[in-house]
Design a protein around this motif. Structure first.
Motif, PDB file in Angstrom:
ATOM      1  N   ILE A 356      11.896  -6.101  -4.468  1.00  0.00           N
ATOM      2  CA  ILE A 356      11.074  -7.315  -4.356  1.00  0.00           C
ATOM      3  C   ILE A 356      11.803  -8.388  -3.545  1.00  0.00           C
ATOM      4  O   ILE A 356      11.276  -8.927  -2.571  1.00  0.00           O
ATOM      5  N   VAL A 357      13.049  -8.663  -3.926  1.00  0.00           N
ATOM      6  CA  VAL A 357      13.790  -9.763  -3.307  1.00  0.00           C
ATOM      7  C   VAL A 357      14.093  -9.499  -1.835  1.00  0.00           C
ATOM      8  O   VAL A 357      14.159 -10.431  -1.027  1.00  0.00           O
ATOM      9  N   ALA A 358      14.242  -8.219  -1.456  1.00  0.00           N
ATOM     10  CA  ALA A 358      14.573  -7.885  -0.064  1.00  0.00           C
ATOM     11  C   ALA A 358      13.344  -7.632   0.803  1.00  0.00           C
ATOM     12  O   ALA A 358      13.477  -7.173   1.942  1.00  0.00           O
ATOM     13  N   HIS A 359      12.143  -7.901   0.299  1.00  0.00           N
ATOM     14  CA  HIS A 359      10.934  -7.693   1.104  1.00  0.00           C
ATOM     15  C   HIS A 359      10.997  -8.573   2.356  1.00  0.00           C
ATOM     16  O   HIS A 359      11.316  -9.770   2.270  1.00  0.00           O
ATOM     17  N   ALA A 365       5.786 -11.936  -1.238  1.00  0.00           N
ATOM     18  CA  ALA A 365       5.217 -10.726  -0.653  1.00  0.00           C
ATOM     19  C   ALA A 365       5.730  -9.481  -1.370  1.00  0.00           C
ATOM     20  O   ALA A 365       5.001  -8.488  -1.522  1.00  0.00           O
ATOM     21  N   GLY A 366       6.982  -9.526  -1.824  1.00  0.00           N
ATOM     22  CA  GLY A 366       7.533  -8.404  -2.576  1.00  0.00           C
ATOM     23  C   GLY A 366       6.812  -8.187  -3.885  1.00  0.00           C
ATOM     24  O   GLY A 366       6.520  -7.047  -4.272  1.00  0.00           O
ATOM     25  N   VAL A 367       6.515  -9.290  -4.582  1.00  0.00           N
ATOM     26  CA  VAL A 367       5.754  -9.189  -5.832  1.00  0.00           C
ATOM     27  C   VAL A 367       4.353  -8.650  -5.544  1.00  0.00           C
ATOM     28  O   VAL A 367       3.864  -7.739  -6.226  1.00  0.00           O
ATOM     29  N   GLU A 368       3.701  -9.196  -4.532  1.00  0.00           N
ATOM     30  CA  GLU A 368       2.339  -8.784  -4.184  1.00  0.00           C
ATOM     31  C   GLU A 368       2.281  -7.307  -3.828  1.00  0.00           C
ATOM     32  O   GLU A 368       1.369  -6.576  -4.235  1.00  0.00           O
ATOM     33  N   ALA A 369       3.273  -6.839  -3.072  1.00  0.00           N
ATOM     34  CA  ALA A 369       3.287  -5.445  -2.644  1.00  0.00           C
ATOM     35  C   ALA A 369       3.402  -4.488  -3.822  1.00  0.00           C
ATOM     36  O   ALA A 369       2.692  -3.469  -3.894  1.00  0.00           O
ATOM     37  N   LEU A 370       4.308  -4.794  -4.766  1.00  0.00           N
ATOM     38  CA  LEU A 370       4.484  -3.910  -5.916  1.00  0.00           C
ATOM     39  C   LEU A 370       3.231  -3.912  -6.782  1.00  0.00           C
ATOM     40  O   LEU A 370       2.795  -2.855  -7.274  1.00  0.00           O
ATOM     41  N   ALA A 386      -3.982   2.465   0.800  1.00  0.00           N
ATOM     42  CA  ALA A 386      -3.961   1.104   0.267  1.00  0.00           C
ATOM     43  C   ALA A 386      -3.239   0.152   1.211  1.00  0.00           C
ATOM     44  O   ALA A 386      -3.597  -1.026   1.321  1.00  0.00           O
ATOM     45  N   ALA A 387      -2.224   0.646   1.907  1.00  0.00           N
ATOM     46  CA  ALA A 387      -1.443  -0.206   2.795  1.00  0.00           C
ATOM     47  C   ALA A 387      -2.260  -0.734   3.966  1.00  0.00           C
ATOM     48  O   ALA A 387      -1.908  -1.759   4.559  1.00  0.00           O
ATOM     49  N   ARG A 388      -3.361  -0.077   4.305  1.00  0.00           N
ATOM     50  CA  ARG A 388      -4.213  -0.556   5.394  1.00  0.00           C
ATOM     51  C   ARG A 388      -4.909  -1.872   5.030  1.00  0.00           C
ATOM     52  O   ARG A 388      -5.345  -2.611   5.906  1.00  0.00           O
ATOM     53  N   SER A 389      -4.982  -2.126   3.723  1.00  0.00           N
ATOM     54  CA  SER A 389      -5.640  -3.357   3.262  1.00  0.00           C
ATOM     55  C   SER A 389      -4.645  -4.415   2.812  1.00  0.00           C
ATOM     56  O   SER A 389      -5.054  -5.466   2.316  1.00  0.00           O
ATOM     57  N   SER A 390      -3.361  -4.146   2.948  1.00  0.00           N
ATOM     58  CA  SER A 390      -2.350  -5.092   2.462  1.00  0.00           C
ATOM     59  C   SER A 390      -1.164  -5.107   3.402  1.00  0.00           C
ATOM     60  O   SER A 390      -0.425  -4.121   3.507  1.00  0.00           O
ATOM     61  N   ARG A 391      -0.982  -6.216   4.098  1.00  0.00           N
ATOM     62  CA  ARG A 391       0.163  -6.340   5.001  1.00  0.00           C
ATOM     63  C   ARG A 391       1.474  -6.272   4.223  1.00  0.00           C
ATOM     64  O   ARG A 391       2.443  -5.644   4.657  1.00  0.00           O
ATOM     65  N   SER A 392       1.519  -6.911   3.031  1.00  0.00           N
ATOM     66  CA  SER A 392       2.761  -6.895   2.253  1.00  0.00           C
ATOM     67  C   SER A 392       3.134  -5.482   1.834  1.00  0.00           C
ATOM     68  O   SER A 392       4.314  -5.102   1.854  1.00  0.00           O
ATOM     69  N   LEU A 393       2.149  -4.681   1.459  1.00  0.00           N
ATOM     70  CA  LEU A 393       2.419  -3.298   1.082  1.00  0.00           C
ATOM     71  C   LEU A 393       2.834  -2.482   2.295  1.00  0.00           C
ATOM     72  O   LEU A 393       3.755  -1.666   2.219  1.00  0.00           O
ATOM     73  N   GLN A 395       4.372  -3.538   4.950  1.00  0.00           N
ATOM     74  CA  GLN A 395       5.754  -3.920   5.264  1.00  0.00           C
ATOM     75  C   GLN A 395       6.747  -3.277   4.281  1.00  0.00           C
ATOM     76  O   GLN A 395       7.815  -2.833   4.698  1.00  0.00           O
ATOM     77  N   ALA A 396       6.366  -3.242   3.023  1.00  0.00           N
ATOM     78  CA  ALA A 396       7.250  -2.649   2.009  1.00  0.00           C
ATOM     79  C   ALA A 396       7.455  -1.158   2.275  1.00  0.00           C
ATOM     80  O   ALA A 396       8.564  -0.632   2.159  1.00  0.00           O
ATOM     81  N   LEU A 397       6.376  -0.461   2.629  1.00  0.00           N
ATOM     82  CA  LEU A 397       6.484   0.960   2.901  1.00  0.00           C
ATOM     83  C   LEU A 397       7.425   1.233   4.063  1.00  0.00           C
ATOM     84  O   LEU A 397       8.180   2.206   4.066  1.00  0.00           O
ATOM     85  N   GLU A 398       7.373   0.364   5.052  1.00  0.00           N
ATOM     86  CA  GLU A 398       8.237   0.544   6.230  1.00  0.00           C
ATOM     87  C   GLU A 398       9.683   0.179   5.914  1.00  0.00           C
ATOM     88  O   GLU A 398      10.619   0.821   6.402  1.00  0.00           O
ATOM     89  N   THR A 399       9.877  -0.835   5.088  1.00  0.00           N
ATOM     90  CA  THR A 399      11.222  -1.331   4.807  1.00  0.00           C
ATOM     91  C   THR A 399      11.973  -0.449   3.818  1.00  0.00           C
ATOM     92  O   THR A 399      13.150  -0.134   4.017  1.00  0.00           O
ATOM     93  N   PHE A 400      11.303  -0.068   2.740  1.00  0.00           N
ATOM     94  CA  PHE A 400      11.963   0.669   1.662  1.00  0.00           C
ATOM     95  C   PHE A 400      11.682   2.157   1.826  1.00  0.00           C
ATOM     96  O   PHE A 400      10.663   2.664   1.361  1.00  0.00           O
ATOM     97  N   GLN A 401      12.556   2.834   2.521  1.00  0.00           N
ATOM     98  CA  GLN A 401      12.375   4.263   2.789  1.00  0.00           C
ATOM     99  C   GLN A 401      12.962   5.101   1.646  1.00  0.00           C
ATOM    100  O   GLN A 401      13.907   4.714   1.012  1.00  0.00           O
TER     101      GLN A 401
END
Length: 401
Positions: A356-359, A365-370, A386-393, A395-401
């Motif tokens: 969350i904190v590193a989003h 955005a980290g809270v929203e994504a989770l 779901a990620a197509r409807s949420s920019r925060s999600l 971004q999270a998918l791309e960041t947290f591999q």
């Protein structure tokens, strides 16, 4: 089976009325009322691990499941004495190459002697205002090093993002750079301000771990400030320290299991989580850490899910003593679907610290994504869809591999 039976009898004897040699005053009558009884010895699959140092056996060891029963009168309804009996000197016997406590059951007398969870799942939901779904949670990160002001600023962002649960890291205690009293006042002032605006109070588990008098005083401060949760490190405070604190406590207790690895990591020695968590549920915890799916530690997913199910499994029909499992350890949006699929319950707290904190879009955005990931999981929507409807999600998918 003869030698195995002899070892089993030695274990039972060592932990009840016997010792290394026959005693003239261990009468038949005394044995009948006080001796432990070997109920079953059955061979089990062996993983081929080496024997513990000092073992007396020769050749390749074999593994057996051993069931032993003890008279309640030996122990009384006492958790410390139960622990000394089922997990005491038997671990040191030369006759065993390794020994692991897999499970135990105790009579209702134990549930009557201890308060058990004061809040559990239902009370946690009531105080947090989360009626359904998991509590979306986080750990204040970095674990240590933040000042009181920096901690409060992070909590401000988390509350603004709609977090349900925040906990101190277990390493954050009462250091000079972030003293407990100042931190508690600053954090709970932020939480109260958001509660006044939203009508819902974020649950904050303040780490009280310390000496017993310190923990009681810190509890009273948190309560006076309007806090709704406290946290203890179980292996640090021990059963007796915890029980003494539980008698004083009127807030939910978030139980951290740090140090669990030295008890549970070996497949041949120590404790299973199934057994270990029962001690603490009887004593009165409300939340229990269970690690997490695809975690950063050693534990596999099957073990994590079995631990969470154990926390939610009633111990007694009329007094379940169920507690809320806490998933943590390297958690991100990627684990929501598998956690939901494997556990089949949303009665849990899902804590993502760095997740969350590193989003890249910020804490909110980290809270929203989770939360979006969990909503998708419970609705049967694939994460990528779901990620197509949420920019925060996305971004999270791309960041947290």
């Amino acid at each position: 089976m003869g030698n195995v039976q002899a070892v089993a009898e030695a274990i039972a004897g060592e932990q009840s009325s016997g010792t290394f040699i026959a005693l003239p005053n261990e009468s038949v009558a005394l044995r009948e009322r006080s001796a432990a009884r070997v109920e079953e010895v059955a061979e089990a699959p062996d993983e081929g691990n080496p024997s513990l140092p000092g073992s007396a056996g020769e050749g390749s060891p074999k593994t057996y499941r051993l069931t032993v029963s003890w008279p309640l009168a030996n122990v009384g309804a006492s958790l410390p004495n139960l622990l000394a009996t089922v997990a005491g000197n038997l671990f040191e016997l030369r006759q065993v190459a390794g020994l692991k406590l897999l499970d135990f059951s105790v009579p209702r007398a134990f549930a009557d002697a201890y308060p058990g969870p004061g809040f559990g799942v239902a009370g946690t939901r009531r105080l947090s205002g989360v009626a359904e779904g998991p509590l979306i949670g986080t750990i204040i990160k970095p674990s240590v090093g933040l000042s009181v002001e920096e901690t409060a600023e992070l909590v401000e962002e988390l509350c603004a993002g709609g977090i349900d649960f925040i906990k101190d890291d277990e390493l954050q205690a009462d250091g000079p750079s972030c003293p407990f009293d100042e931190r508690a006042r600053a954090v709970l002032e932020v939480i109260d301000r958001h509660a006044q605006r939203t009508g819902r109070q974020v649950m904050y588990a303040a780490n009280l771990t310390g000496e017993l008098d310190e923990m009681r005083r810190r509890h009273d401060l948190v309560q006076a400030l309007g806090g709704n949760c406290v946290m203890l490190s179980l292996n640090s405070v021990g059963l007796t320290g915890f029980s003494a604190f539980r008698k004083h406590c009127s807030l939910p207790i978030h139980a951290h299991r740090n140090g669990w690895g030295y008890l549970g990591r070996s497949s041949d020695n120590g404790f299973s989580y199934l057994a270990w968590q029962k001690f603490w549920r009887i004593a009165g915890v409300d939340h229990m850490h269970v690690n997490g799916i695809r975690n950063k530690f050693w534990e596999d997913d099957d073990s994590v899910i079995a631990s969470a199910r154990a926390c939610l499994t009633p111990m007694y029909q009329d007094r379940p003593l169920t507690v809320m499992p806490v998933f943590s350890s390297g958690q991100t949006v990627h684990q929501a679907h598998d956690t939901w699929r494997r556990l089949g319950s949303a009665d849990l707290i899902h804590c993502a610290g760095g997740g969350i904190v590193a989003h890249p879009g910020g804490v909110s955005a980290g809270v929203e994504a989770l939360r979006f990931a969990w909503d998708a999981a419970r609705s049967g929507i694939p994460l990528e869809t779901a990620a197509r409807s949420s920019r925060s999600l996305a971004q999270a998918l791309e960041t947290f591999q």
